[in-house]
Motif scaffolding. Sequence first.
Motif, PDB file in Angstrom:
ATOM      1  N   VAL A   1       0.846  -1.194   0.000  1.00  0.00           N
ATOM      2  CA  VAL A   1       0.000   0.000   0.000  1.00  0.00           C
ATOM      3  C   VAL A   1       0.884   1.248   0.000  1.00  0.00           C
ATOM      4  O   VAL A   1       0.654   2.180  -0.780  1.00  0.00           O
ATOM      5  N   LEU A   2       1.910   1.275   0.849  1.00  0.00           N
ATOM      6  CA  LEU A   2       2.807   2.429   0.899  1.00  0.00           C
ATOM      7  C   LEU A   2       3.519   2.631  -0.443  1.00  0.00           C
ATOM      8  O   LEU A   2       3.654   3.759  -0.918  1.00  0.00           O
ATOM      9  N   GLU A   3       3.963   1.549  -1.061  1.00  0.00           N
ATOM     10  CA  GLU A   3       4.602   1.652  -2.376  1.00  0.00           C
ATOM     11  C   GLU A   3       3.633   2.243  -3.404  1.00  0.00           C
ATOM     12  O   GLU A   3       4.013   3.090  -4.223  1.00  0.00           O
ATOM     13  N   GLY A   4       2.381   1.813  -3.346  1.00  0.00           N
ATOM     14  CA  GLY A   4       1.371   2.334  -4.265  1.00  0.00           C
ATOM     15  C   GLY A   4       1.112   3.815  -4.038  1.00  0.00           C
ATOM     16  O   GLY A   4       1.019   4.598  -4.986  1.00  0.00           O
ATOM     17  N   VAL A   5       0.993   4.203  -2.770  1.00  0.00           N
ATOM     18  CA  VAL A   5       0.785   5.617  -2.444  1.00  0.00           C
ATOM     19  C   VAL A   5       1.985   6.433  -2.937  1.00  0.00           C
ATOM     20  O   VAL A   5       1.825   7.500  -3.537  1.00  0.00           O
ATOM     21  N   ALA A   6       3.183   5.920  -2.711  1.00  0.00           N
ATOM     22  CA  ALA A   6       4.390   6.635  -3.129  1.00  0.00           C
ATOM     23  C   ALA A   6       4.486   6.773  -4.642  1.00  0.00           C
ATOM     24  O   ALA A   6       5.050   7.748  -5.149  1.00  0.00           O
ATOM     25  N   SER A   7       3.935   5.811  -5.376  1.00  0.00           N
ATOM     26  CA  SER A   7       3.998   5.894  -6.842  1.00  0.00           C
ATOM     27  C   SER A   7       2.836   6.689  -7.421  1.00  0.00           C
ATOM     28  O   SER A   7       2.744   6.860  -8.635  1.00  0.00           O
ATOM     29  N   GLY A   8       1.925   7.179  -6.552  1.00  0.00           N
ATOM     30  CA  GLY A   8       0.839   8.031  -7.009  1.00  0.00           C
ATOM     31  C   GLY A   8      -0.450   7.309  -7.346  1.00  0.00           C
ATOM     32  O   GLY A   8      -1.356   7.901  -7.931  1.00  0.00           O
ATOM     33  N   ALA A   9      -0.565   6.047  -6.980  1.00  0.00           N
ATOM     34  CA  ALA A   9      -1.791   5.293  -7.281  1.00  0.00           C
ATOM     35  C   ALA A   9      -2.951   5.788  -6.420  1.00  0.00           C
ATOM     36  O   ALA A   9      -2.772   6.124  -5.253  1.00  0.00           O
TER      37      ALA A   9
ATOM     38  N   ALA B   1      16.896   3.348  -2.355  1.00  0.00           N
ATOM     39  CA  ALA B   1      17.325   4.580  -3.023  1.00  0.00           C
ATOM     40  C   ALA B   1      17.417   4.387  -4.526  1.00  0.00           C
ATOM     41  O   ALA B   1      17.813   3.336  -5.016  1.00  0.00           O
ATOM     42  N   GLY B   2      17.021   5.424  -5.261  1.00  0.00           N
ATOM     43  CA  GLY B   2      17.193   5.446  -6.708  1.00  0.00           C
ATOM     44  C   GLY B   2      16.376   4.427  -7.466  1.00  0.00           C
ATOM     45  O   GLY B   2      16.789   3.986  -8.526  1.00  0.00           O
ATOM     46  N   GLN B   3      15.229   4.052  -6.949  1.00  0.00           N
ATOM     47  CA  GLN B   3      14.429   3.015  -7.609  1.00  0.00           C
ATOM     48  C   GLN B   3      13.025   3.539  -7.898  1.00  0.00           C
ATOM     49  O   GLN B   3      12.392   4.154  -7.046  1.00  0.00           O
ATOM     50  N   TRP B   4      12.551   3.298  -9.127  1.00  0.00           N
ATOM     51  CA  TRP B   4      11.177   3.645  -9.486  1.00  0.00           C
ATOM     52  C   TRP B   4      10.529   2.456 -10.158  1.00  0.00           C
ATOM     53  O   TRP B   4      11.164   1.861 -11.024  1.00  0.00           O
ATOM     54  N   PRO B   5       9.353   2.058  -9.821  1.00  0.00           N
ATOM     55  CA  PRO B   5       8.537   2.621  -8.756  1.00  0.00           C
ATOM     56  C   PRO B   5       9.149   2.358  -7.380  1.00  0.00           C
ATOM     57  O   PRO B   5       9.959   1.430  -7.230  1.00  0.00           O
ATOM     58  N   PRO B   6       8.773   3.157  -6.385  1.00  0.00           N
ATOM     59  CA  PRO B   6       9.359   3.006  -5.048  1.00  0.00           C
ATOM     60  C   PRO B   6       9.122   1.611  -4.478  1.00  0.00           C
ATOM     61  O   PRO B   6       8.055   1.043  -4.665  1.00  0.00           O
ATOM     62  N   ARG B   7      10.126   1.085  -3.807  1.00  0.00           N
ATOM     63  CA  ARG B   7      10.023  -0.219  -3.153  1.00  0.00           C
ATOM     64  C   ARG B   7      10.475  -0.074  -1.705  1.00  0.00           C
ATOM     65  O   ARG B   7      11.523   0.518  -1.434  1.00  0.00           O
ATOM     66  N   VAL B   8       9.697  -0.615  -0.789  1.00  0.00           N
ATOM     67  CA  VAL B   8      10.078  -0.632   0.617  1.00  0.00           C
ATOM     68  C   VAL B   8      11.215  -1.634   0.769  1.00  0.00           C
ATOM     69  O   VAL B   8      11.177  -2.725   0.183  1.00  0.00           O
ATOM     70  N   LEU B   9      12.230  -1.254   1.521  1.00  0.00           N
ATOM     71  CA  LEU B   9      13.380  -2.138   1.731  1.00  0.00           C
ATOM     72  C   LEU B   9      12.940  -3.442   2.405  1.00  0.00           C
ATOM     73  O   LEU B   9      12.081  -3.420   3.298  1.00  0.00           O
ATOM     74  N   PRO B  10      13.513  -4.565   1.991  1.00  0.00           N
ATOM     75  CA  PRO B  10      13.108  -5.870   2.561  1.00  0.00           C
ATOM     76  C   PRO B  10      13.257  -5.931   4.084  1.00  0.00           C
ATOM     77  O   PRO B  10      12.451  -6.587   4.747  1.00  0.00           O
ATOM     78  N   GLU B  11      14.259  -5.246   4.646  1.00  0.00           N
ATOM     79  CA  GLU B  11      14.439  -5.296   6.093  1.00  0.00           C
ATOM     80  C   GLU B  11      13.363  -4.509   6.844  1.00  0.00           C
ATOM     81  O   GLU B  11      13.271  -4.581   8.046  1.00  0.00           O
ATOM     82  N   ARG B  12      12.538  -3.747   6.111  1.00  0.00           N
ATOM     83  CA  ARG B  12      11.441  -2.979   6.713  1.00  0.00           C
ATOM     84  C   ARG B  12      10.101  -3.696   6.555  1.00  0.00           C
ATOM     85  O   ARG B  12       9.060  -3.114   6.817  1.00  0.00           O
ATOM     86  N   VAL B  13      10.128  -4.956   6.117  1.00  0.00           N
ATOM     87  CA  VAL B  13       8.907  -5.741   5.930  1.00  0.00           C
ATOM     88  C   VAL B  13       9.017  -7.014   6.759  1.00  0.00           C
ATOM     89  O   VAL B  13      10.030  -7.700   6.713  1.00  0.00           O
TER      90      VAL B  13
END
Length: 183
Positions: free
Chosen positions: A115-123, A170-182
């Motif tokens: 959901v956060l990745e989607g919000v960050a990409s503007g969905a 960092a530097g990735q589009w679309p945004p991805r939450v880091l694996p250590e944060r999941v």
Amino acid sequence: MSPGDLVVTAAEPEFARQFGLSADEICGYGFLDLLRSPVPARLREQFAALSSGRRRRFEERVTGRDGTGRNFPAEVTAVAVRKPSGATVGVVVFLRRAEEAVSGGPVLSALDAQVLEGVASGASTVQLASRLYLSRQGIEYRVGQMLRRFEAPNRPALVARAHALGMFAAGQWPPRVLPERVR
């Protein structure tokens, strides 16, 4: 650290250990190779200002990589060492792991990360609901929970706060939450 090329010339064992190296092994490393900054050009500019004498010290939030390859958030304080004539002869750097690093920082469920990745990409809510097979209310509930958790007043602020906490790769589009944060 030498001021011109930012190469580590000497280090305390505790400093080197944070990067999975010994005090002898870390010597010769480029300091900027050990760290990642949200704005790399600004970090270089800060060090250039120290070397040229325009600044005496600075503080910056960065990300380091430990010996196991895991990232950790930290704060760097750099202080110029000068001769009595005013010429910079070195830079002393203090690295302090951010409090989040000790506790592991914010961790999201896999669904909240999507959901956060989607919000960050503007969905939109409808787009996210369709993509994640949830109801619109389910998406709004999860976004609302994250807004409260991150103390953000709206979606753009949520994304900015998550970015400031180092949640995204960092530097990735679309945004991805880091694996250590999941979890």
